[in-house]
Design an enzyme around this catalytic site. Sequence first.
Site: not given
Lengths: 305, 305
Positions: B43, B103, B120, B139, B165, B190
């Site tokens: 990612e 993302n 994502k 995020e 993730c 991450n």
Amino acid sequence: MIVGGAQIGGIQKAEPRATVVARMMALMEQAHRQGVQFLVYPEMTLTTFFPRFYVEDRAEFDHWFETEMPNAATQPLFDLARRLGMGFTFGYCELTPEGQHFNTSIIVSPGGEILSTYRKTHLPGHADHDPARTHQHLEKRYFLAGDTGFNVVRNQGVIMGMAICNDRRWPETWRSLGLQGVELVTIGYNTPSQNNLSAEEGIERRVYHHELSVCAGAYQNSTYAVAVAKCGLEDGNHMFAGSIIVDPDGFVIARATGEGDELILAECDFDKCAFGKSTVFNFAAHRRIEHYGRITNQTGVRIEV
Amino acid sequence: MIVGGAQIGGIQKAEPRATVVARMMALMEQAHRQGVQFLVYPEMTLTTFFPRFYVEDRAEFDHWFETEMPNAATQPLFDLARRLGMGFTFGYCELTPEGQHFNTSIIVSPGGEILSTYRKTHLPGHADHDPARTHQHLEKRYFLAGDTGFNVVRNQGVIMGMAICNDRRWPETWRSLGLQGVELVTIGYNTPSQNNLSAEEGIERRVYHHELSVCAGAYQNSTYAVAVAKCGLEDGNHMFAGSIIVDPDGFVIARATGEGDELILAECDFDKCAFGKSTVFNFAAHRRIEHYGRITNQTGVRIEV
């Protein structure tokens, strides 16, 4: 609360209900002496795992089913539990007044009241005799798929939900309970030690899959789980043991060591469910149901690429 | 097919895209020498994990985003891959012409074509500065929740799907891909080594949760999975490594040993996906969608007992 799992060793075809209930009561007495307040027995606790046998006429197997609960055979267990103030859950084969057959479990309060009835949703195996298998697994022959769905009940202050055996491998089971705030998932199982379609899949791999499913389900819904086996040799067939209690972080905190009747127990602090439910698995904050449509719109795989 | 995972060590704030792409290319060259045909990067491969930093004005962070792909910085990677005949996937931060921030990850064919784009779905963390946390995880501030949903594509003969993730912790992710017959799930991540809301939840527990989620998702959908970290120290913050390749039985078959740039690889026999998909996880035979309604009707927990 101290929660117990009462693993039960093999029950042979000829063994009467009364003998099994006596074994269950011995474990309950032991559990009570050790402070257990809620006790989990396996799937199909009262009889041998008869779906390994094929009969042409299903009605010949009606004698493995209970037509009422409690009944004469199990009343002593209910009486003992009430005397000890013990809540409990166990599985049995249910034949309804309408003639329907289910693989069922119940949660019973310390006062002896049946608070919740669950009928197994995910029946594994097959409906007809299959000569390709090393042994038969005819759950789809002898049972209807459960009609209750996954529900929770509050017992002894704890939000409890039931699953049975193969249900534990399906994340849909866990999530359906998780969305109701479940804090303790109880699972009874009878699982053959050998995959009857794969000679190379033996006990180690199968115990791993069992633990993986229970630990992931507990973690991903931030709930305690108790998974309890009927196990060992039964009518010449081996079923694995591996009863476990798992915490809301997905860690095994108690594990059976043998393959016979055995008590496992753990102190469960249900306040520990709150952390996961309010952070990484805060469903309201993080789930995106607009992207989950396939899960309920589509039963089987569709390959379109 | 030999599948590789290209784990990437920390990328510091000051590190330009060109330096990172050179590190990615070195791993791709190494992968090619070892027979890898499809390579998975993490990612947000091109930049530091900036959601650990708070800025009042989100636009100040637009420089972490890519407005086209490939672009000048990544074109050499695409060129190398085409020259080597290497398929690959990597994650980056996407700023669309409409000004939307995602993302994102892409799957690129050996011919250099972007076959699939995934944004994502499950953004963890929070949207505003939170002084209660040991470090920020913003995020939800810098990205929109993805609008693509979970889709598969056939690349190099394999049905592939992406997750990013936190998506890996959600069984909905895996099942959405599994219902499309997925054979390889790629996941970049991450993940901070410390839960920023719990001092007692350190690296061991968090790596366990990571592996548990990936192994369960692979097993329960009978698919290979490759989960690849950006990890190690990044701007003074530690992220765990633990890149793994998992087989359709849920077993780890390759695992990174360090916390820096590192190639892992495994021979994947995609025919092995068929056994689970046609037996224990034969969805058409065993799923009971009539009992799954809560999963798509209800986002958060509802306690009614």
